[in-house]
Design a protein around this motif. Structure first.
Motif, PDB file in Angstrom:
ATOM      1  N   SER A   1       0.827  -1.220   0.000  1.00  0.00           N
ATOM      2  CA  SER A   1       0.000   0.000   0.000  1.00  0.00           C
ATOM      3  C   SER A   1       0.861   1.270   0.000  1.00  0.00           C
ATOM      4  O   SER A   1       0.460   2.285  -0.549  1.00  0.00           O
TER       5      SER A   1
ATOM      6  N   LYS B   1       2.186   1.807  -5.254  1.00  0.00           N
ATOM      7  CA  LYS B   1       0.908   2.450  -5.602  1.00  0.00           C
ATOM      8  C   LYS B   1       0.614   2.395  -7.101  1.00  0.00           C
ATOM      9  O   LYS B   1      -0.536   2.290  -7.506  1.00  0.00           O
TER      10      LYS B   1
ATOM     11  N   ASP C   1      -5.621   1.195  -0.845  1.00  0.00           N
ATOM     12  CA  ASP C   1      -5.155   1.351   0.539  1.00  0.00           C
ATOM     13  C   ASP C   1      -5.056  -0.010   1.208  1.00  0.00           C
ATOM     14  O   ASP C   1      -5.392  -1.041   0.624  1.00  0.00           O
ATOM     15  N   GLU C   2      -4.605  -0.002   2.481  1.00  0.00           N
ATOM     16  CA  GLU C   2      -4.373  -1.287   3.161  1.00  0.00           C
ATOM     17  C   GLU C   2      -5.659  -2.064   3.399  1.00  0.00           C
ATOM     18  O   GLU C   2      -5.645  -3.298   3.463  1.00  0.00           O
TER      19      GLU C   2
END
Length: 706
Positions: free
Chosen positions: A33, A37, A44-45
């Motif tokens: 994350s 990217k 996101d996580e």
């Protein structure tokens, strides 16, 4: 797998594919994350965590399919049609229904009937063509089958099993349970007056739709059942359920139909309903577990990312009455410098001696803040401390003790303080929590911290897995000073784990502090993969390279150096210089592997290198006139601290032993979908007292809008 994950997450195909490839290369969620990217499309996580979850689900399903196909092959019943059906399955329920007729089960009534040669009679009945079924049954009377009725009963057992194995009938009943099932409870009369049963008295006689019961209520009901205070039943309209099965099977009006009707009734009561009602309850329990675990995870994240005081000298007090107050002095790094016990409260009541001692210790150890545990005698100790006139400005904090006793008796605490007892270790933990909640709380089993609801009633494996992910994400989002971090904290760093954490601490002890990130590679058994995954989250303060105290990954150092060179400044002059950083054209530095997303992250980090994402701790003072529940009155406005969040509201510490509840309906004048949208853990708020029930020790509060 990719299409399965996309169907569950609705994420773009390229993002899922690239994330799965990275996971297959043993990359961790925090690393992916933060540093990949471009590959993930800025997932996101949480989104990456979902991909991990559904990837594991798919792999478990495939493993089960393989086992079932092997079992079917060994039984010599695997047809190409059955194989295709098994391979096409997308969920475990359908898969197990397919396998049900071939399961080698324990001795059943149907199996006994088959051994008695009654399967052909069952087939005749199911054809629904015979009229004089009693005469036909007479032909099957031999050996263990003594009468025609025995023969018909055996045939019905076989038919009941066939009915039970029909996936269309099972799915129809599942659907009815899903839509119409009620959960009903009744008190166990012998336990009705049991003192421990009283907290469940709302559920002594209860009925509610299973599909609508809130997670906290279902878990409370199941706990009451486990503790033997109530009995739980799942109910639906039996007549309607039987009619639905009749309509699927019975096509005639003869004696065969009568036998089939009896078999349907038997199949429903003995096989279908017990199995599928348990399945429905388990599904509801899984859903409740998921909701409770989600609440716990959110609370834990807020707690771990709680405000740190930072590197300050702290005097910590674990308050008590009879046994006294255990006092410890810690330096900026959290190392224990002094400990002793004071007795300001009854029975000894040596307030003068205690105040003199605290005053002396604060000067001797240049104390900058005092941390007081929020347990027994907390308010009395806080009042005593506030009476002392210190020479310097010393901040006084009340700190949550939740889980401190678990830590103080743990192996981690024994290893840290082998020459001190549990009371000293507990006080040290209180002080260190003020300095850095994250660094201290990672030493405690997350479910012992006491934020959440029914954490001991949910699936413990799922809970541990989810909480471990939360701790890992929190640790990596903050970053870790490799030269001061404990073994516990280091073990949660991306790619490190307990064994490498131990090796890092041992290497540090033998060779002294790490001076740059490259020296981390010298740690035994810390290979290239672990270095790649973890190094960006490890910080080196005052090291040889200023980038080593930032979240910039060493793989991007060359880009930052080029930026500095292009701008005609040194690396040190570039870092923290917002004017220069803002005018850099990032497009000039894009490569195949590094895009704008990563470059924007790098610049953000360079603007504020090593900045802690957490807010700094603030002093809070309770209403000094409120000391017990009897001091509360409806209508009072009081300062409070949110100390737990649940699905039905939040609990608030107003400075007394009992926490008050702000029910969801009292959090806002509009509908509250998520409690976390209105309050967060350890938030300082003002509440209005609505109702005080002294005998039951219950306090109802309302969030007061300032």
């Amino acid at each position: 797998m990719i299409s399965y994950i996309i169907s569950k997450t609705k994420l773009p195909e390229s993002s899922v594919k690239n994330t799965v490839n990275l996971l297959n290369q043993d990359c961790t969620i925090p690393f992916i994350s933060r540093y990949r990217k471009e590959a993930t499309g800025n997932l996101d996580e949480v989104q990456i965590g979902d991909i991990v979850k559904y990837k594991e689900q798919f792999e478990a399903l495939e493993k089960r399919k393989t086992a079932i196909l092997k079992a079917l092959e060994e039984q010599d019943v695997l047809t190409s049609e059955l194989k295709a059906k098994v391979n096409a399955c997308q969920d475990s329920t359908t898969l197990e229904d397919l396998y049900l007729p071939y399961k080698k089960s324990r001795k059943t009534k149907a199996e006994t009937a088959r051994k008695n040669g009654l399967e052909s009679l069952a087939k005749i009945i199911m054809s629904q063509n015979a009229n004089d079924i009693e005469s036909i049954a007479l032909k099957y009377v031999k050996n263990d089958v003594e009468t025609p009725e025995n023969a018909l009963e055996g045939a019905r057992h076989i038919i009941a099993e066939w009915i039970n194995e029909r996936s269309d009938i099972r799915n129809n009943l599942r659907n009815q349970l899903e839509r119409h099932a009620m959960i009903a409870t009744k008190v166990v009369k012998a336990k009705k007056d049991d003192e421990n049963a009283q907290k469940f008295r709302d559920y002594f006689e209860w009925e509610e739709a299973l599909s609508r019961i809130p997670s906290h209520r279902l878990l409370a009901i199941l706990r009451a059942e486990n503790e033997g205070f109530i009995r739980v039943k799942i109910q639906i309209d039996t007549e309607r359920a039987l009619d639905r099965i009749d309509n699927k099977i019975i096509k005639s009006q003869n004696a065969c139909a009568d036998q089939i009707e009896l078999a349907i009734s038997d199949a429903y009561k003995r096989l279908l309903f017990p199995s599928l009602s348990n399945e429905a309850l388990q599904k509801a329990k899984d859903k409740a577990d998921e909701a409770a675990i989600s609440i716990f995870a959110k609370n834990l994240k807020q707690l771990l990312l709680g405000s740190p005081l930072g590197e300050k000298r702290v005097l910590a007090i674990d308050p008590g009455f009879r046994s006294g107050c255990k006092v410890v002095c810690l330096d900026e790094k959290g190392d224990l410098k002094h400990n002793e016990t004071i007795y300001p409260h009854p029975p000894k009541s040596d307030q003068t001696g205690a105040m003199k001692k605290i005053s002396f210790l604060t000067e001797a150890h240049q104390i900058e803040a005092i941390a007081i545990g929020n347990g027994t005698a907390s308010r009395e100790t806080e009042a005593l401390i506030r009476r002392i006139r210190f020479k310097n400005d010393i901040q006084v904090f009340v700190v949550s003790e939740a889980g401190a006793s678990i830590y103080s008796a743990s192996k981690i605490a024994r290893d840290e303080f082998p020459n001190y007892d549990v009371t000293v270790r507990g006080s040290v933990s209180i002080g260190r929590r003020l300095q850095d909640p994250l660094a201290e709380l990672v030493k405690i089993d997350a479910k012992s911290i006491g934020v959440g609801q029914y954490q001991h009633d949910v699936d413990q494996n799922k809970l541990k897995k989810e909480l471990d992910v939360v701790v890992e994400n929190c640790v990596n989002s903050v970053g870790v000073n490799i030269n001061t971090a404990s073994h516990s904290l280091l073990s949660y760093v991306s790619g490190i784990g307990p064994k490498l954490a131990e090796n890092i601490v041992n290497y540090r002890s033998e060779n002294g502090a790490f001076t740059n990130r490259n020296t981390i590679k010298k740690v035994p058994r810390l290979g290239d993969k672990a270095f790649e995954q973890g190094v960006g989250f490890l910080r080196i303060k005052d090291g040889e390279n200023p980038l080593d105290d930032s979240a910039v990954h060493p793989e991007s150092y060359a880009i930052v150096k080029k930026m500095a060179k292009d701008e005609g400044v040194s690396l040190s002059e570039l870092i923290g210089n917002k004017t220069i950083l803002k005018k850099i054209n990032l497009k000039h530095y894009c490569t195949e592997s590094v895009g704008l997303l990563t470059l924007e992250d790098i610049v953000k980090e360079l603007e504020k290198p090593g900045l802690d994402i957490r807010e700094q701790a603030k002093v809070f003072t309770f209403n000094q006139n409120i000391k017990t529940i009897t001091d509360l009155r409806a209508g009072q406005l009081l300062p409070g601290i949110v100390n737990n969040i649940t699905a039905f509201g939040c609990f608030v510490d107003v400075g007394i032993k009992e926490s008050g509840l702000i029910h969801v309906s009292n959090l806002s004048d509009s509908f509250v979908k998520d409690v976390n949208e209105h309050v967060h853990l350890h938030q300082q708020i003002v509440v209005k007292v609505l109702e005080v029930d002294v005998p039951r020790k219950r306090i109802q509060l309302k969030l007061h809008k300032l």
